[in-house]
Design a protein around this motif. Structure first.
Motif, PDB file in Angstrom:
ATOM      1  N   SER A 186       0.810  -1.222   0.000  1.00 53.14           N
ATOM      2  CA  SER A 186       0.000   0.000   0.000  1.00 53.14           C
ATOM      3  C   SER A 186       0.843   1.272   0.000  1.00 53.14           C
ATOM      4  CB  SER A 186      -0.951   0.010   1.197  1.00 53.14           C
ATOM      5  OG  SER A 186      -0.221  -0.020   2.396  1.00 53.14           O
ATOM      6  N   TYR A 187       1.966   1.266   0.674  1.00 55.90           N
ATOM      7  CA  TYR A 187       2.813   2.457   0.681  1.00 55.90           C
ATOM      8  C   TYR A 187       3.723   2.434  -0.518  1.00 55.90           C
ATOM      9  CZ  TYR A 187       1.357   2.959   5.489  1.00 55.90           C
ATOM     10  OH  TYR A 187       0.621   3.090   6.622  1.00 55.90           O
ATOM     11  N   GLN A 188       3.557   3.372  -1.413  1.00 55.57           N
ATOM     12  CA  GLN A 188       4.440   3.464  -2.559  1.00 55.57           C
ATOM     13  C   GLN A 188       5.417   4.601  -2.297  1.00 55.57           C
ATOM     14  OE1 GLN A 188       1.884   3.927  -5.960  1.00 55.57           O
ATOM     15  NE2 GLN A 188       1.545   1.732  -6.115  1.00 55.57           N
ATOM     16  N   LEU A 189       6.694   4.290  -2.439  1.00 55.12           N
ATOM     17  CA  LEU A 189       7.752   5.268  -2.224  1.00 55.12           C
ATOM     18  C   LEU A 189       8.505   5.489  -3.521  1.00 55.12           C
ATOM     19  CD1 LEU A 189       9.134   3.996   1.180  1.00 55.12           C
ATOM     20  CD2 LEU A 189       7.806   6.053   0.795  1.00 55.12           C
ATOM     21  N   ARG A 190       8.995   6.701  -3.676  1.00 51.54           N
ATOM     22  CA  ARG A 190       9.759   7.043  -4.872  1.00 51.54           C
ATOM     23  C   ARG A 190      10.968   7.871  -4.458  1.00 51.54           C
ATOM     24  NH1 ARG A 190       6.245   9.835  -9.313  1.00 51.54           N
ATOM     25  NH2 ARG A 190       6.160  11.441  -7.713  1.00 51.54           N
ATOM     26  N   TYR A 191      12.129   7.483  -4.947  1.00 47.79           N
ATOM     27  CA  TYR A 191      13.376   8.203  -4.717  1.00 47.79           C
ATOM     28  C   TYR A 191      13.859   8.740  -6.055  1.00 47.79           C
ATOM     29  CZ  TYR A 191      13.901   5.968  -0.119  1.00 47.79           C
ATOM     30  OH  TYR A 191      13.730   5.556   1.172  1.00 47.79           O
ATOM     31  N   LYS A 192      14.237   9.999  -6.080  1.00 47.97           N
ATOM     32  CA  LYS A 192      14.894  10.537  -7.279  1.00 47.97           C
ATOM     33  C   LYS A 192      16.326  10.033  -7.284  1.00 47.97           C
ATOM     34  CE  LYS A 192      12.028  14.637  -7.735  1.00 47.97           C
ATOM     35  NZ  LYS A 192      11.997  16.106  -7.727  1.00 47.97           N
ATOM     36  N   SER A 193      17.051  10.268  -8.359  1.00 50.04           N
ATOM     37  CA  SER A 193      18.434   9.794  -8.444  1.00 50.04           C
ATOM     38  C   SER A 193      19.344  10.497  -7.449  1.00 50.04           C
ATOM     39  CB  SER A 193      18.966   9.950  -9.863  1.00 50.04           C
ATOM     40  OG  SER A 193      18.917  11.297 -10.251  1.00 50.04           O
ATOM     41  N   SER A 194      18.895  11.632  -6.928  1.00 43.70           N
ATOM     42  CA  SER A 194      19.644  12.350  -5.902  1.00 43.70           C
ATOM     43  C   SER A 194      18.694  12.704  -4.758  1.00 43.70           C
ATOM     44  CB  SER A 194      20.250  13.626  -6.490  1.00 43.70           C
ATOM     45  OG  SER A 194      20.893  14.371  -5.487  1.00 43.70           O
ATOM     46  N   VAL A 195      19.069  12.328  -3.552  1.00 45.54           N
ATOM     47  CA  VAL A 195      18.302  12.632  -2.350  1.00 45.54           C
ATOM     48  C   VAL A 195      19.182  13.548  -1.508  1.00 45.54           C
ATOM     49  CG1 VAL A 195      17.282  11.675  -0.250  1.00 45.54           C
ATOM     50  CG2 VAL A 195      17.132  10.405  -2.403  1.00 45.54           C
ATOM     51  N   SER A 196      18.627  14.660  -1.036  1.00 48.20           N
ATOM     52  CA  SER A 196      19.454  15.582  -0.265  1.00 48.20           C
ATOM     53  C   SER A 196      18.680  16.191   0.891  1.00 48.20           C
ATOM     54  CB  SER A 196      20.005  16.687  -1.171  1.00 48.20           C
ATOM     55  OG  SER A 196      18.945  17.426  -1.727  1.00 48.20           O
ATOM     56  N   GLY A 197      19.408  16.827   1.771  1.00 50.40           N
ATOM     57  CA  GLY A 197      18.820  17.478   2.929  1.00 50.40           C
ATOM     58  C   GLY A 197      19.893  17.777   3.949  1.00 50.40           C
ATOM     59  N   SER A 234      21.388  15.592  11.206  1.00 51.84           N
ATOM     60  CA  SER A 234      21.958  15.767  12.533  1.00 51.84           C
ATOM     61  C   SER A 234      21.500  14.570  13.360  1.00 51.84           C
ATOM     62  CB  SER A 234      21.507  17.093  13.161  1.00 51.84           C
ATOM     63  OG  SER A 234      20.094  17.155  13.253  1.00 51.84           O
ATOM     64  N   LYS A 235      21.998  14.429  14.566  1.00 51.11           N
ATOM     65  CA  LYS A 235      21.636  13.262  15.386  1.00 51.11           C
ATOM     66  C   LYS A 235      20.120  13.150  15.501  1.00 51.11           C
ATOM     67  CE  LYS A 235      25.393  11.282  17.072  1.00 51.11           C
ATOM     68  NZ  LYS A 235      25.819  10.024  16.586  1.00 51.11           N
ATOM     69  N   GLY A 236      19.566  12.080  14.938  1.00 53.54           N
ATOM     70  CA  GLY A 236      18.147  11.802  15.060  1.00 53.54           C
ATOM     71  C   GLY A 236      17.220  12.683  14.245  1.00 53.54           C
ATOM     72  N   LYS A 237      17.755  13.463  13.298  1.00 51.74           N
ATOM     73  CA  LYS A 237      16.898  14.352  12.503  1.00 51.74           C
ATOM     74  C   LYS A 237      17.427  14.499  11.077  1.00 51.74           C
ATOM     75  CE  LYS A 237      14.823  18.951  12.514  1.00 51.74           C
ATOM     76  NZ  LYS A 237      14.689  20.218  13.251  1.00 51.74           N
ATOM     77  N   LEU A 238      16.538  14.247  10.120  1.00 51.68           N
ATOM     78  CA  LEU A 238      16.787  14.537   8.704  1.00 51.68           C
ATOM     79  C   LEU A 238      15.790  15.621   8.336  1.00 51.68           C
ATOM     80  CD1 LEU A 238      16.940  10.872   7.405  1.00 51.68           C
ATOM     81  CD2 LEU A 238      18.825  12.488   7.362  1.00 51.68           C
ATOM     82  N   SER A 239      16.263  16.758   7.885  1.00 51.91           N
ATOM     83  CA  SER A 239      15.344  17.862   7.594  1.00 51.91           C
ATOM     84  C   SER A 239      15.585  18.421   6.201  1.00 51.91           C
ATOM     85  CB  SER A 239      15.504  18.967   8.640  1.00 51.91           C
ATOM     86  OG  SER A 239      16.829  19.464   8.644  1.00 51.91           O
ATOM     87  N   ARG A 240      14.601  19.192   5.765  1.00 54.62           N
ATOM     88  CA  ARG A 240      14.647  19.826   4.437  1.00 54.62           C
ATOM     89  C   ARG A 240      14.990  18.810   3.346  1.00 54.62           C
ATOM     90  NH1 ARG A 240      18.123  25.029   5.861  1.00 54.62           N
ATOM     91  NH2 ARG A 240      18.212  25.243   3.615  1.00 54.62           N
ATOM     92  N   LEU A 241      14.365  17.630   3.473  1.00 52.86           N
ATOM     93  CA  LEU A 241      14.616  16.562   2.511  1.00 52.86           C
ATOM     94  C   LEU A 241      14.072  16.916   1.137  1.00 52.86           C
ATOM     95  CD1 LEU A 241      13.810  13.324   4.543  1.00 52.86           C
ATOM     96  CD2 LEU A 241      16.006  14.021   3.621  1.00 52.86           C
ATOM     97  N   GLU A 242      14.771  16.478   0.146  1.00 49.33           N
ATOM     98  CA  GLU A 242      14.358  16.605  -1.244  1.00 49.33           C
ATOM     99  C   GLU A 242      14.688  15.297  -1.947  1.00 49.33           C
ATOM    100  OE1 GLU A 242      16.396  19.931  -2.947  1.00 49.33           O
ATOM    101  OE2 GLU A 242      15.487  21.360  -1.569  1.00 49.33           O
ATOM    102  N   GLY A 243      13.768  14.818  -2.765  1.00 41.69           N
ATOM    103  CA  GLY A 243      14.039  13.633  -3.565  1.00 41.69           C
ATOM    104  C   GLY A 243      13.370  12.361  -3.097  1.00 41.69           C
ATOM    105  N   VAL A 244      12.561  12.427  -2.029  1.00 42.44           N
ATOM    106  CA  VAL A 244      11.841  11.245  -1.548  1.00 42.44           C
ATOM    107  C   VAL A 244      10.370  11.604  -1.429  1.00 42.44           C
ATOM    108  CG1 VAL A 244      11.622   9.505   0.264  1.00 42.44           C
ATOM    109  CG2 VAL A 244      13.840  10.572  -0.153  1.00 42.44           C
ATOM    110  N   SER A 245       9.513  10.776  -2.008  1.00 43.30           N
ATOM    111  CA  SER A 245       8.078  11.053  -1.917  1.00 43.30           C
ATOM    112  C   SER A 245       7.307   9.762  -1.661  1.00 43.30           C
ATOM    113  CB  SER A 245       7.579  11.751  -3.183  1.00 43.30           C
ATOM    114  OG  SER A 245       7.901  11.018  -4.334  1.00 43.30           O
ATOM    115  N   VAL A 246       6.090   9.943  -1.133  1.00 42.87           N
ATOM    116  CA  VAL A 246       5.201   8.830  -0.826  1.00 42.87           C
ATOM    117  C   VAL A 246       3.859   9.112  -1.490  1.00 42.87           C
ATOM    118  CG1 VAL A 246       4.449   9.852   1.369  1.00 42.87           C
ATOM    119  CG2 VAL A 246       4.244   7.383   1.033  1.00 42.87           C
TER     120      VAL A 246
END
Length: 174
Positions: free
Chosen positions: A82-93, A96-108
């Motif tokens: 049911s969960y469809q995920l998509r990654y672009k060829s480049s993922v960025s953001g 820091s410890k325990g936090k990924l922010s301002r992500l680009e390149g990953v969608s659901v």
């Protein structure tokens, strides 16, 4: 006598130098090996399964936390059917410890539209994913293995399932 000593010393230096240089070079290469993108995730208290298999490189600025991970191309797969995920060829953001922010390149895919995952927080043994106005949480154990492009975690007969901790993820604000 001095000539014999000099030629013996020269012979020893010339025959031993390549092996000494070779072992010194191997030690330097071993020490200079760059950790993988998956190992970097671990350094920041995240499981490797946040990235799919096949990351071919990455960059990380340790002073700002700015990172990018590079795949051979775009990548998509389903989890739980049911969960469809998509990654672009480049993922960025930013990491820091325990936090990924301002992500680009990953969608659901939520209902019939794709929305960007913009943040991932580690909260104890859970990971919380945010798409802005909504979020979902999942046990960290679900991310021990890296999904594979095309088939996710159900490749080659693997029947592993991702469990939900909320019945309606990505529907209401947390």
């Amino acid at each position: 006598m001095a000539l014999t000593l000099l030629s013996t010393t020269l012979y020893l230096v010339l025959t031993l130098s390549p092996s000494l240089l070779s072992s010194a070079s191997q030690e330097t290469n071993f020490l200079d090996q760059k950790p993988t993108a998956y190992e970097i995730l671990g350094d920041y208290n995240f499981p490797k399964g946040l990235l799919p298999k096949g990351v071919v490189g990455y960059s990380l600025d340790i002073t700002t936390g700015r990172f990018s991970a590079f795949l051979n191309g775009s990548c998509s797969f389903s989890l739980e059917g049911s969960y469809q995920l998509r990654y672009k060829s480049s993922v960025s953001g930013y990491i820091s410890k325990g936090k990924l922010s301002r992500l680009e390149g990953v969608s659901v895919k939520v209902f019939f539209m794709w929305v960007d995952i913009i943040e991932v927080l580690r909260n104890g043994d859970d990971l919380e994913f945010s798409v802005g106005i909504a979020g979902a949480g999942f046990p960290i154990d679900n991310f021990e293995e890296c999904p594979q492009c095309g088939c996710g975690l159900k490749c080659g007969g693997d029947k592993r399932k991702v469990s939900k901790i909320r019945s309606n993820p990505f529907v209401s604000s947390s």
